[in-house]
Design a protein around this motif. Sequence first.
Motif, PDB file in Angstrom:
ATOM      1  N   ASP A  77      -0.388  -8.452   2.248  1.00  0.00           N
ATOM      2  CA  ASP A  77       0.522  -8.368   1.107  1.00  0.00           C
ATOM      3  C   ASP A  77       0.881  -9.754   0.584  1.00  0.00           C
ATOM      4  O   ASP A  77       0.928  -9.976  -0.639  1.00  0.00           O
ATOM      5  CB  ASP A  77       1.792  -7.618   1.503  1.00  0.00           C
ATOM      6  N   GLN A 120       1.098   6.582  -6.907  1.00  0.00           N
ATOM      7  CA  GLN A 120      -0.106   7.346  -7.224  1.00  0.00           C
ATOM      8  C   GLN A 120       0.169   8.841  -7.127  1.00  0.00           C
ATOM      9  O   GLN A 120      -0.351   9.629  -7.922  1.00  0.00           O
ATOM     10  CB  GLN A 120      -1.240   6.945  -6.277  1.00  0.00           C
ATOM     11  N   LEU A 161      -2.884   2.724 -12.402  1.00  0.00           N
ATOM     12  CA  LEU A 161      -3.801   1.919 -11.596  1.00  0.00           C
ATOM     13  C   LEU A 161      -4.243   0.655 -12.322  1.00  0.00           C
ATOM     14  O   LEU A 161      -4.788  -0.262 -11.699  1.00  0.00           O
ATOM     15  CB  LEU A 161      -5.028   2.751 -11.208  1.00  0.00           C
ATOM     16  N   SER A 162      -4.013   0.594 -13.635  1.00  0.00           N
ATOM     17  CA  SER A 162      -4.378  -0.606 -14.392  1.00  0.00           C
ATOM     18  C   SER A 162      -3.404  -1.747 -14.157  1.00  0.00           C
ATOM     19  O   SER A 162      -3.666  -2.886 -14.538  1.00  0.00           O
ATOM     20  CB  SER A 162      -4.448  -0.286 -15.891  1.00  0.00           C
ATOM     21  N   ARG A 165      -2.063 -11.127  -1.327  1.00  0.00           N
ATOM     22  CA  ARG A 165      -2.253 -10.403  -2.593  1.00  0.00           C
ATOM     23  C   ARG A 165      -1.268 -10.911  -3.644  1.00  0.00           C
ATOM     24  O   ARG A 165      -1.641 -11.158  -4.805  1.00  0.00           O
ATOM     25  CB  ARG A 165      -2.030  -8.907  -2.353  1.00  0.00           C
ATOM     26  N   PRO A 212      -1.657  -3.608 -11.066  1.00  0.00           N
ATOM     27  CA  PRO A 212      -1.759  -3.656  -9.602  1.00  0.00           C
ATOM     28  C   PRO A 212      -0.429  -3.572  -8.864  1.00  0.00           C
ATOM     29  O   PRO A 212      -0.412  -3.224  -7.684  1.00  0.00           O
ATOM     30  CB  PRO A 212      -2.444  -4.996  -9.335  1.00  0.00           C
ATOM     31  N   LEU A 213       0.689  -3.888  -9.542  1.00  0.00           N
ATOM     32  CA  LEU A 213       1.999  -3.824  -8.893  1.00  0.00           C
ATOM     33  C   LEU A 213       2.913  -2.837  -9.620  1.00  0.00           C
ATOM     34  O   LEU A 213       4.127  -2.997  -9.654  1.00  0.00           O
ATOM     35  CB  LEU A 213       2.649  -5.210  -8.856  1.00  0.00           C
ATOM     36  N   TYR A 214       2.340  -1.797 -10.173  1.00  0.00           N
ATOM     37  CA  TYR A 214       3.082  -0.842 -10.991  1.00  0.00           C
ATOM     38  C   TYR A 214       4.334  -0.325 -10.285  1.00  0.00           C
ATOM     39  O   TYR A 214       4.266   0.319  -9.236  1.00  0.00           O
ATOM     40  CB  TYR A 214       2.175   0.337 -11.349  1.00  0.00           C
ATOM     41  N   CYS A 248       2.056  -7.824 -13.960  1.00  0.00           N
ATOM     42  CA  CYS A 248       1.259  -6.934 -13.117  1.00  0.00           C
ATOM     43  C   CYS A 248       1.989  -5.625 -12.831  1.00  0.00           C
ATOM     44  O   CYS A 248       1.478  -4.781 -12.079  1.00  0.00           O
ATOM     45  CB  CYS A 248       0.926  -7.621 -11.795  1.00  0.00           C
ATOM     46  N   LEU A 293      -1.879 -12.966  -7.344  1.00  0.00           N
ATOM     47  CA  LEU A 293      -1.379 -12.467  -8.622  1.00  0.00           C
ATOM     48  C   LEU A 293      -0.395 -13.439  -9.273  1.00  0.00           C
ATOM     49  O   LEU A 293      -0.333 -13.543 -10.499  1.00  0.00           O
ATOM     50  CB  LEU A 293      -0.719 -11.106  -8.424  1.00  0.00           C
ATOM     51  N   HIS A 316       0.831  -1.208   0.000  1.00  0.00           N
ATOM     52  CA  HIS A 316       0.000   0.000   0.000  1.00  0.00           C
ATOM     53  C   HIS A 316       0.861   1.252   0.000  1.00  0.00           C
ATOM     54  O   HIS A 316       0.548   2.243  -0.694  1.00  0.00           O
ATOM     55  CB  HIS A 316      -0.928  -0.014   1.210  1.00  0.00           C
ATOM     56  N   GLN A 359       2.279   1.657  -3.474  1.00  0.00           N
ATOM     57  CA  GLN A 359       1.244   2.078  -4.417  1.00  0.00           C
ATOM     58  C   GLN A 359       0.877   3.545  -4.221  1.00  0.00           C
ATOM     59  O   GLN A 359       0.705   4.291  -5.194  1.00  0.00           O
ATOM     60  CB  GLN A 359       0.011   1.184  -4.247  1.00  0.00           C
TER      61      GLN A 359
END
Length: 602
Positions: free
Chosen positions: A223, A17, A69-70, A226, A72-74, A115, A230, A10, A13
Amino acid sequence: MQPMTLGTLHEWQRHYQNDPDSVRATLTALLDGLPKHDTAWIYLPGAEGLAPQLAELARRLADLGGDPLSLPLYGIPFAVKDNIDVAGWPTSAACPDFVYQAERDAEVVARLRACGAIVIGKTNLDQFATGLVGTRSPYGAVPNSFNPAYVSGGSSSGSASVVARALVPFALGTDTAGSGRVPAGFNNIVGLKPTKGWLSTSGVVPACRLQDCVSIFALTVDDAQRIAHLAGGYDKNDAYSRGNPHTAPAAMPAAPRFAVPQRLEFFGDRHSEQAFRQALRQLEASGATLESIDFAPFAQLAEQLYCAAWVAERTVGIGDRLQTNPDSLDPVVRAIVANGFNFSACDAWRAEYLRAELAQTINRALAGYHALVVPTSPTIRTLEEMKQEPVRYNSQFGTYTNFVNLADLCALALPSFLRDDGLPAGITLIAPAWHDHALADFGRRWQQALGLTLGATGRPLPPPDAGLPAAPAHQVRVAVVGAHLSGMPLNFQLTDRNGVLVEKTQTARQYRLYALANTQPPKPGLVKTDDGGFIEVELWDIPLARFGEFVAEIPAPLGIGTLTLADGRHVKGFICEPEALRNAKDITAYGGWRNYMAAIPK
């Protein structure tokens, strides 16, 4: 925010963002800030070595319209144990003579990179994943992240170490005999040992191919789960991959029933014993019921992994290196693996028959329990102690781990109370295959209840994500309104199918409830109208493969449709044919079936 202040997924991410164009700068700063001469790493590519991954990430992002955001692990970095292939990078299995350049990513690595994740480096391990200590590597022993005089645990020592220090938010390891759990316990992090076959082992150097799992280290259960979702899934290129049968529960009740070994062994380590006893008291205080069971079949199966013909599978994995270049192997690893030559094909079949018998006994013993709770390791040793007794102490570490894969169980290693001397001492929950989600559900609650700091960072555990969770994958969320409510006569039709109560809530204000005539046991009918009220319901998650069985038992005039809840969510739920309402009693004013039944004179 600098990379070294980022910990959980989080946090990473949120960082991107706020600044989606900072991936290159962030990861370059991360690499530049890594400690020099850190034995946790075997291979680091440098900033230039990351260029192909960053270019690939940019292409993926462009194909998806440029929205980070497309993915998930950018841009999130992760580490990979150096017996797992990363395309274009060397794979060593901690044996310099074995090194080869990987032509393609291991399947799990490929899925994570798809991802948006970025591999930041390859981590150290006990050579050929043979050991639970973290010292059997020509690249150096990996010290414990709390006290460098102690071992880190192995074989996935490097992966656990870099996560414990929050150098990366997660890392891949492997687990055959406990390699994804013991290092987690020794470093105060989460170690997820999934059901065999959930995460592909394509592109993984085999230790014992029949028992190998790719494991996940993370700072939090959220985590780890998650990443498993994936990275996991059926892989047609892995002969031992298998699909989820969708029959297992996705959660545990608030008051689970846990098995605990009747006789606990700590090899004289009073610090570990004290910490585990404290964990048991915490479990009971949280509402869990603890019951002792005979641990003898578990211990007998655990012994088979190294003391019987199963060790020959490790011999096969190393190939002819024992004959052609035995000096390239760590002396302890060489001695262990060479024992495989002492067993015949007949011995191997006998070992399999015994494994199957013991596995069946173990699974029967666990029936009726939500999990077995054990110390992740009964003790810990210093680096100097390991030099004196490398085999005996390693064997002690595997007391509560070695049997898990042989019995086809899943496991989750969790941080727990620190020992009196300040070293970590985790607990592990063990359950039947495919109960991974249920273990994670409890593990999440356990972490929040204890509120321990993250790994070796000293940082507090972040608060849980706000909002109500959606139904987990492969589960159907069903609203029940009458005889299937908790404590009601038909509730067993849910619990017998591994249904789990999620929450108590209400329908939207457009339903009426009726007491149906001539039904046994008494049942209500729920009907959508223009003029209704809020009706009490319970939401249950039922495994997808068991949902059809449940629906098949629903008699007319009832059926399953889609209900609207008071907060606007839509779930499956009980509905009633209007024809049945002719002789029914409108009980909407009671607000629910439970209130109505309580008001009936006995």
